[in-house]
Enzyme design. Structure first.
Site, PDB file in Angstrom:
ATOM      1  N   LYS A  78     -44.843 120.937 -53.017  1.00 57.19           N
ATOM      2  CA  LYS A  78     -44.699 119.818 -52.069  1.00 57.19           C
ATOM      3  C   LYS A  78     -45.651 120.021 -50.905  1.00 57.19           C
ATOM      4  O   LYS A  78     -45.815 121.144 -50.414  1.00 57.19           O
ATOM      5  CB  LYS A  78     -43.245 119.751 -51.575  1.00 57.19           C
ATOM      6  CG  LYS A  78     -42.939 118.534 -50.710  1.00 57.19           C
ATOM      7  CD  LYS A  78     -41.463 118.491 -50.306  1.00 57.19           C
ATOM      8  CE  LYS A  78     -41.132 117.264 -49.475  1.00 57.19           C
ATOM      9  NZ  LYS A  78     -39.704 117.227 -49.061  1.00 57.19           N
ATOM     10  N   SER A 153     -37.355 112.899 -50.031  1.00 54.01           N
ATOM     11  CA  SER A 153     -38.771 112.878 -49.754  1.00 54.01           C
ATOM     12  C   SER A 153     -39.622 113.648 -50.752  1.00 54.01           C
ATOM     13  O   SER A 153     -40.847 113.469 -50.800  1.00 54.01           O
ATOM     14  CB  SER A 153     -39.022 113.420 -48.355  1.00 54.01           C
ATOM     15  OG  SER A 153     -38.667 114.798 -48.294  1.00 54.01           O
ATOM     16  N   SER A 177     -33.464 115.736 -49.961  1.00 55.67           N
ATOM     17  CA  SER A 177     -34.827 115.504 -50.441  1.00 55.67           C
ATOM     18  C   SER A 177     -35.255 116.242 -51.695  1.00 55.67           C
ATOM     19  O   SER A 177     -36.309 115.927 -52.253  1.00 55.67           O
ATOM     20  CB  SER A 177     -35.826 115.821 -49.341  1.00 55.67           C
ATOM     21  OG  SER A 177     -35.966 114.711 -48.505  1.00 55.67           O
TER      22      SER A 177
HETATM   23  N1  GLN Z   1     -33.660 110.969 -46.626  1.00 64.54           N
HETATM   24  C1  GLN Z   1     -33.240 111.848 -45.577  1.00 64.54           C
HETATM   25  C2  GLN Z   1     -34.071 111.575 -44.336  1.00 64.54           C
HETATM   26  O1  GLN Z   1     -34.826 110.687 -44.363  1.00 64.54           O
HETATM   27  C3  GLN Z   1     -33.392 113.284 -46.017  1.00 64.54           C
HETATM   28  C4  GLN Z   1     -34.777 113.723 -46.075  1.00 64.54           C
HETATM   29  C5  GLN Z   1     -34.933 115.168 -46.434  1.00 64.54           C
HETATM   30  O2  GLN Z   1     -34.039 115.779 -47.011  1.00 64.54           O
HETATM   31  N2  GLN Z   1     -36.060 115.732 -46.053  1.00 64.54           N
HETATM   32  O3  GLN Z   1     -33.965 112.245 -43.352  1.00 64.54           O
END
Ligand code: GLN
Length: 495
Positions: A78, A153, A177
Site C-alpha cells: 500500500k 482505503s 481499511s
Molecule cells: N473509511 C474509514 C475512514 O475513512 C477508515 C479508513 C481506514 O481504515 N484507513 O476513516
C-alpha cells in the site's frame, strides 16, 4: 491453473522443489498486471525492474537453501508504507514526488525474507475513505465488477490480490481499511491487535488506531505473512514487546470447544438481506464444525462507535497532517507573499476535499470550548466500548459479524454524501476503537442487485471474526477451519 493464481504456500512449495523460479512467477504476475491493469487500476507505481532484480536475488537465495516461505513471492505494498527510494504517494498530490529516505519496518522485514515488490498499491488519500475514490490519481475498480468500488482505503491492495496482480499485499487499517476492501473484493484481510506490528515507516493517519496487516488469497497465507511482519520494534514506542507465536500452528481444521458469540447490534439497519443470510449461514457452519454458538451477545455501545471514531480519527489526523507545510518535504507552493500564505497555498492545492474535511473536523473537535464536549467525551465512549469487548471475551473466544453491511457499491454512488460513505465502516470501526484484532474472510456471494440496472455478476461477502488483544491465534483458527469447510476463497473474478 495460471501461475499468477497461486497462493503463497502453493508457490513456495513449487519454488522449494525447484519446479518454478521466482523469475518465472514474477514475470507471470507482471504479465497479468499488463493484461488487466487498464481496467482495474490497482497500482500507483509498478516497479517492474526492481521486481525482476529481486526475483533474481531470490532465486539465488533459494538455490543456496536460504529460504523463508515468502522468498521470491511477488507482493503489492500500500502506497503509505515507506519504501526507500521508491515513490510513496499516500494517494495524494502532497506526496506525489516523495521518495522516502528510509524503509518502513514491515518492508525491511519483507526484504529480509526475500520480497519481490511488484509495486505500490492505490488508496484513498491519506487512507481517508472507503472506496479508493479519494485517491488523487484515479479510483481503483473492483475486479468482480469494474463498475463498482473495491472498498477502501486499501482498495488497491485488495484489488491486486483479487485480480491476481500480486500474490499478496500489505494494507493498513484505521477504521476498516484492510477488512472492508478485503470483503468487497473476496480476499482475506487481517487487522492485527494495535501494537502487534510496528508502524515505523507507515505514514500516520490516526496514530492510536492505525495498524498494518496482510491481504491474501487464503488464511494460510495470512499466517505466513504475519509470521514475518509481526513483532516488537523499538522505533515504534507503541509496538508490543511480546513474543510472536508461529501463527501457522493455529491452522487447525476443527472448532471443538471454541466459543463463538454473535453480537446482535452488528445486524445494523439497512443491512443487505444476502449479507445477513451469508453471516448466519457461516455461523451455522461453525456450529457444525464443533463450535458452541451464543446468538445473544450484546455490545450496547456499538451504536456510538462511528461517532466516536469521527471525533478521534480526525483529531489525530489534523495533528499528524500539520507536518505538510510545503517546507520540509512534499508538494510546495511558494507563490505567496509570506510563509503563511505559502503554507495555505500548499495545503489548498496539495490536499483533496476529504482530507481537508477531516482536518476541519479535527480542528473543531479540539478547539477551546469544544474539546470537553467532543474529544473528551469520545475518549470516554472509547473506554466504554473497550470494556464491553473485555466483558464479551470473558464468555466467548471470538465474536463473528459482517464486515460491511452491503456488498461493493457503484463508483460515484456515495461520493456526494460523506455520511453514507462513513456508514460502510459501522461494523469494522469498533475493532479499531478497542484496539483488538479482526479478520475478514470470504463467506458468500450476493447478487449484484442494489439498484444496479446493468446487473452484473454476484459480489463477494466478507465475514468478520474478532478476538481479544493478541489473540490472533484464535481468529486464525476459526477462520482457517471455516475456510477449509467452504469453497468461497477459491472463487476468482472473471477478468
Ligand atoms: N473509511 C474509514 C475512514 O475513512 C477508515 C479508513 C481506514 O481504515 N484507513 O476513516
Amino acid at each position: 491453473m495460471e501461475l499468477y493464481d497461486l497462493t503463497i504456500h502453493e508457490a513456495a512449495n513449487r519454488l522449494a522443489r525447484r519446479e518454478l523460479s521466482s523469475r518465472e512467477l514474477t514475470q507471470a504476475v507482471l504479465d497479468r498486471v499488463r493484461q488487466v491493469e487498464e481496467g482495474v487500476r490497482a497500482y500507483v507505481t509498478v516497479t517492474e525492474d526492481l521486481a525482476l532484480k529481486q526475483a533474481e536475488e531470490a532465486d539465488k537465495r533459494i538455490a543456496a537453501g536460504d529460504v523463508s516461505p515468502l522468498t521470491g513471492i511477488p507482493a503489492a505494498i500500500k502506497d503509505l508504507i515507506c519504501t526507500k527510494g521508491v515513490p510513496t504517494t499516500c494517494g495524494s498530490r502532497m506526496l506525489e514526488n516523495f521518495l522516502p529516505p528510509y524503509q518502513a519496518h514491515v518492508t525491511e522485514r519483507l526484504l529480509d525474507a526475500g520480497l519481490v515488490m511488484i509495486g505500490k498499491a492505490n488508496m484513498d488519500e491519506f487512507a481517508m475513505g472507503s472506496s479508493t475514490e479519494n485517491s488523487a490519481f484515479y479510483p481503483t475498480r473492483n475486479p468482480w465488477d469494474l463498475e463498482r468500488v473495491p472498498g477502501g482505503s486499501s482498495g488497491g491492495s485488495a484489488a491486486t490480490v483479487a485480480a491476481s496482480e500480486s500474490i499478496y499485499a500489505l494494507g493498513s487499517d484505521t477504521g476498516g481499511s484492510i477488512r472492508q476492501p478485503a470483503a468487497l473484493c473476496g480476499v482475506v484481510g487481517f487487522k492485527p491487535t494495535y501494537g502487534r506490528i510496528s508502524r515505523f515507516g507507515l505514514v500516520a493517519f490516526a496514530s492510536s488506531l492505525d495498524q498494518i496487516g496482510p491481504l491474501t488469497k487464503d488464511v494460510t497465507d495470512c499466517a505466513l505473512v504475519m509470521n514475518v511482519i509481526a513483532g516488537h520494534d523499538k522505533r515504534d514506542a507503541t509496538s508490543a514487546p511480546l513474543d510472536v507465536p508461529d501463527y501457522t500452528q493455529s491452522l487447525i481444521p476443527d472448532l471443538k470447544g471454541v466459543r463463538i458469540g454473535v453480537p446482535q447490534e452488528y445486524f445494523v439497519e439497512g443491512m443487505d438481506d444476502d449479507v445477513r443470510a451469508s453471516i448466519e449461514a457461516a455461523v451455522n457452519k461453525m456450529q457444525e464444525l464443533g463450535a458452541e454458538v451464543d446468538w445473544e451477545v450484546s455490545l450496547p455501545s456499538t451504536g456510538y462507535a462511528l461517532a466516536c471514531y469521527y471525533i478521534i480519527a480526525p483529531s489525530e489526523a489534523m495533528a499528524n497532517l500539520a507536518r505538510y507545510d510545503g517546507v520540509k518535504y512534499g508538494y510546495s507552493d511558494m507563490r505567496g507573499d509570506s510563509m503563511w500564505q505559502n503554507m495555505e497555498l500548499t495545503r489548498q492545492h496539495g490536499f483533496g476535499d476529504e482530507v481537508k474535511r477531516r482536518i476541519m473536523l479535527g480542528t473543531y473537535a479540539l478547539s477551546a470550548g469544544y474539546y470537553d464536549a467532543y474529544y473528551l467525551k469520545a475518549q470516554k465512549v472509547r473506554t466504554l466500548i473497550r470494556r464491553e469487548f473485555d466483558a464479551a471475551f470473558q464468555r466467548c473466544d471470538v465474536l463473528v459479524t459482517a464486515v460491511s453491511p452491503t456488498p461493493a457499491f457503484k463508483l460515484g454512488e456515495k461520493t456526494a454524501d460523506p455520511l453514507q460513505m462513513y456508514l460502510s465502516d459501522v461494523c469494522t470501526i469498533p475493532v479499531n476503537i478497542a484496539g483488538i484484532p479482526a479478520i475478514s474472510v470470504p463467506c458468500g456471494f450476493a447478487p449484484a442487485g442494489g439498484g444496479s440496472a446493468s446487473g452484473g455478476d454476484a459480489l463477494p461477502v466478507g465475514l468478520q471474526i474478532m478476538a481479544k488483544p493478541f489473540d490472533e491465534p484464535a481468529i486464525l483458527r476459526v477462520a482457517y477451519a471455516y475456510e477449509q469447510a467452504t469453497e468461497w476463497h477459491k472463487a476468482r473474478p472473471k477478468l
